[in-house]
Design an enzyme around this catalytic site. Structure first.
Site, PDB file in Angstrom:
ATOM      1  N   ASP A  62      30.305 -51.944 -53.211  1.00  0.00           N
ATOM      2  CA  ASP A  62      30.057 -50.530 -52.655  1.00  0.00           C
ATOM      3  C   ASP A  62      30.295 -50.621 -50.973  1.00  0.00           C
ATOM      4  OD1 ASP A  62      30.028 -47.622 -52.456  1.00  0.00           O
ATOM      5  OD2 ASP A  62      27.758 -47.791 -52.573  1.00  0.00           O
ATOM      6  N   MET A  63      31.148 -51.576 -50.511  1.00  0.00           N
ATOM      7  CA  MET A  63      31.339 -51.606 -49.083  1.00  0.00           C
ATOM      8  C   MET A  63      32.753 -50.650 -48.843  1.00  0.00           C
ATOM      9  SD  MET A  63      29.465 -53.830 -47.601  1.00  0.00           S
ATOM     10  CE  MET A  63      27.845 -54.338 -48.543  1.00  0.00           C
TER      11      MET A  63
END
Length: 799
Positions: A470-471
């Protein structure tokens, strides 16, 4: 007398018992840690504590000598491990120091059978040595960088943005997201005199139907003599900018429920029709209805256009001023698609994107980006990042691509190039990607540049390949024309990311201005998935170069610090981009990111940036499907978790996941502080010139302690021509002002609730104001409220 002696004897026994229990804990925990490959210190500490306990019980003064040697050795070991970092030293020395101080007191020492002045003196010397090292470390923080940003080479350039100096008409003041004001009435010489000018209460507070993630993240906008802002439930208020008095309000009647992942509004947008487009004469005639309008996004997938003067709906826009953004949307579950950030507005187009619920299932709404006619609300174009043909509009009865990458953070716009720059996330579910198609990967986790009039692709730069953490790109990028080291003027765009990298690109074509070489990253994905062999690493970064080690573990005391070291060694961690695992993976930078939705502030005259990175690791653990963990939701499932942490079901893929901050058993961060910084960056050289800790534990600890440790933040700084920048954002309830040149604190004001918002500044009637929303953040744990507070100088100084 005998009773007093008996009581003293009991004190000694209790002291010996404490030392014995401490020794057992340290010995057992130390053996566990050593088996995992960690430090041997805790075994030694456990053995010495047990021997000290026995000697105390036997009332031998040699206990003091042994403990003196132990304390001295512990202090030397602690400084060897972490250097002169006060907050890193404290859990290694706090209990050890105070126990030594305790056994030195007469209540214990006088019970020894034979007094030993040398032993007592040795312990006193060891205690003094510890105090000296702790005192020295307060003033020699190795995490601080002291430097001074240079002044502008020349007088400030006259703005060609067309924005009056006293206005703040967009989320980042300009749609280029600079978060910089040319005002200087409030400056580094007089900012300490700021006081409350007015306070407005919205009345919008948490309801029983809200999820845990109710957040007041709004940055108001200001045009003329009016201030416009939205509340967490998207109630829109228009205030008199000079007094804070309500002019009008509009309530879209949002009906949230606990499955919404957010109840959030970061801001609204403004559009003004030019007289030519309006078709009206300008010789004194009243402006047409909605010639000046406010665009309001609503978390249930609606968009409103309202007259800026009256708050009335714009009748020619959509259905009486309202658009349904759920049209052609697959799985149009309320709360699964949420426009939380203000749209970009060009002369003719409203560009709208929205958040899609993270990690719920593979049957989610689309992350499609759309352009609507600003006057009528007619759909002009769409760009669906997960579609084979992104610009293709669905026919009747068809829909956009489910689960396609979404853009939830504020976008930026260059009106000269007519390009809109959209931060893009990853296709959900986020933490396992074995079933993603090439189309789903093509425009994920990067910066997307589209022609704002047509929606056609201009370029795309990917900041994370095959993102499993989830970067996403979480912040509004910032546009700035920068003079490079060769003296050339470059139209740059700065892209802060969760990884701590700030990618610097030519906004015309997406080519790198600052190198970001591809480097190998850890391999070994979960079953059915894969990992990209390399990732880009910008040379302008706040990402720690060194990997975390056991030395970096923290806790309030030596006991939970030991457990943090044990937990650390049990987790999978091989540095940045360690893949998610069933073992449990330490994610650092964490899922919250080093940069979040606030972005950075850039003074384009000085060519400097103010940034506020954070550093808080997370732990992710994949949960394979099996009994009690179905691959599809059952009839009792409500449709969402209502938060971005804890258990995330990820229905439709082989794994669920738990996501949590990396905390000790007592609830303290396991990584040593600081967890948040402010920093000044020279954009000509891309050097971090100064960096300071920001924030105290006053509102996070059981006692209101003012210890400045460097706290996590949500929100951004805003800078001014007065050499001052303002920031709230921290997990304590303060708005602060700092000197832009060196980061020195100049002023702070206590807020009545959490300030997880970005402030703004404007002037009206010749007076400059600074405004902050103090409404708190549910999942961040700060106090909730409903305050909008304006600060200004006393009239005598506002000249």
């Amino acid at each position: 007398m005998e009773t007093k002696a008996s009581l003293s004897r009991i004190v000694v026994i209790i002291t010996a018992l404490f030392a014995a229990l401490s020794g057992i804990y340290l010995l057992v925990g130390g053996i566990w840690l050593a088996k995992l490959g960690g430090s041997l210190y805790y075994i030694i500490a456990g053995v010495i504590s047990l021997v000290t306990a026995w000697l105390l019980y036997r009332r031998r003064s040699s206990a003091l000598l042994l403990y003196a040697i132990f304390l001295f050795g512990t202090t030397v070991w602690a400084v060897w491990e972490v250097g002169t970092d006060f907050w890193a030293l404290t859990p290694r020395l706090d209990v050890t120091f105070f126990l030594g101080l305790w056994i030195l007191l007469p209540v214990v020492y006088n019970q020894m059978l034979a007094k030993n002045g040398f032993a007592r003196g040795a312990l006193a010397v060891s205690l003094l040595f510890t105090v000296i090292m702790l005192g020295y470390s307060i003033f020699n923080d190795p995490q601080v960088i002291n430097g001074t940003l240079k002044a502008a080479d020349s007088a400030p350039a006259k703005s060609d943005s067309g924005i009056p100096d006293g206005d703040w008409p967009a989320y980042g003041r300009t749609q280029g997201g600079t978060r910089y004001s040319p005002l200087s009435q409030i400056n580094d010489k007089n900012v300490s005199k700021l006081d409350v000018a007015w306070t407005f209460r919205t009345g919008d507070l948490k309801t029983p139907n809200d999820p845990g993630e109710i957040t007041d993240e709004v940055t108001p906008i200001k045009i003329g003599d009016m201030l416009y802002l939205c509340t967490p439930h998207q109630k829109l208020f228009a205030l008199d900018a000079a007094t804070g008095k309500e002019k009008w309000k509009f309530d879209p009647e949002l009906k949230p429920n606990p499955t919404f992942q957010h109840v959030t509004c970061r801001g609204v947008s403004y559009h003004e029709t030019t007289p030519a487009a309006e078709g009206n004469a300008t010789n004194g005639a009243a402006p047409a209805v909605c010639s000046r309008r406010i665009i309001l996004p609503v978390n249930d997938g609606r968009l409103f256009a309202l007259d800026a003067e009256t708050g009335a709906r714009c009748p020619a826009f959509g259905n009486n001023g309202e658009l349904n953004l759920q049209g052609n949307m697959p799985y149009a579950t309320p709360g699964h698609y949420e426009p939380t950030s203000p749209p970009i507005i060009t002369k003719s187009v409203i560009i709208v994107a929205g958040a899609v619920t993270d990690n719920y299932s593979n049957r989610e709404p689309s992350g499609v980006i759309r352009g609507f006619d600003v006057e009528t609300g007619k759909l002009l174009w769409a760009f669906d990042p997960g579609a084979a043909e992104p610009n293709k509009l669905p026919a009747d009865g068809q829909h956009f691509t489910p689960n396609s990458p979404n853009s939830w953070a504020p976008a930026a716009y260059d009106d000269k190039l007519d390009l809109v720059y959209l931060p893009i996330g990853v296709a959900t579910p986020d933490i396992w990607g074995g079933n993603r198609t090439p189309e789903m990967e093509r425009y994920a986790s990067g910066l997307l540049a589209l022609n704002a009039t047509t929606g056609k692709l201009a370029w795309f730069y990917q900041t994370v390949h095959h993102d499993l953490w989830d970067m996403d790109v979480p912040a509004q990028p910032t546009l700035a024309d920068i003079t490079d080291k060769n003296g050339n003027k470059v139209p740059a765009i700065y892209v802060p990311t969760k990884t701590g990298n700030i990618f610097v690109l030519d906004r015309r074509d997406g080519k790198l201005i600052v190198d970001a070489p591809e480097k190998p990253v850890p391999q070994g994905a979960a079953k059915g998935d894969h990992v990209s062999p390399t990732q880009p690493f910008s040379k302008l970064t706040f990402r720690p170069e060194a990997k975390l080690t056991g030395k970096d573990m923290w806790g309030a005391t030596i006991y939970d610090q030991l457990m943090c070291r044990v937990i650390f060694h049990k987790l999978r961690y091989e540095g940045t981009f360690t893949p998610p695992s069933e073992q449990g993976t330490l994610v650092f930078p964490g899922n919250l990111g080093m940069f979040e939705w606030g972005g950075i502030s850039v003074d384009t005259d000085r060519q400097v940036a103010i940034a506020n990175p954070i550093a808080l690791p997370f732990v992710s653990k994949l949960i394979p499907r099996g009994p009690g963990n179905p691959i599809e939701p059952d009839a009792n499932d409500k449709g969402g978790s209502g938060t971005e942490t804890g258990i995330q079901p990820q229905y439709g893929v082989p794994f669920g996941v738990t996501l949590n901050p990396f905390l000790s058993p007592l609830g303290f961060p396991c990584k040593q502080p600081a967890w948040g910084y402010i920093s000044g960056v020279d954009l000509k050289t891309n050097d971090i010139v100064w960096k300071k800790r920001i924030g105290t534990v006053r509102d996070s600890s059981p006692l209101p302690l003012p210890f400045k440790m460097g706290m996590p933040m949500l929100g951004a700084p805003v800078s001014t021509a007065g050499n001052v920048f303002f920031i709230a954002a921290t997990a304590d309830n303060y708005l602060r002002a700092f000197n832009m040149s060196n980061g020195d604190k100049l002023w702070e004001a206590r807020l009545p609730a959490g300030g997880q918002a970005t402030p703004m500044t404007y002037s009206v009637n010749g007076k400059q104001y600074v405004v902050i929303a103090a409404g708190g953040h549910g999942s961040f744990g700060t106090k909730l409220g409903d305050y909008i507070i304006a600060y200004a100088l006393p009239d005598a100084d506002a000249k």
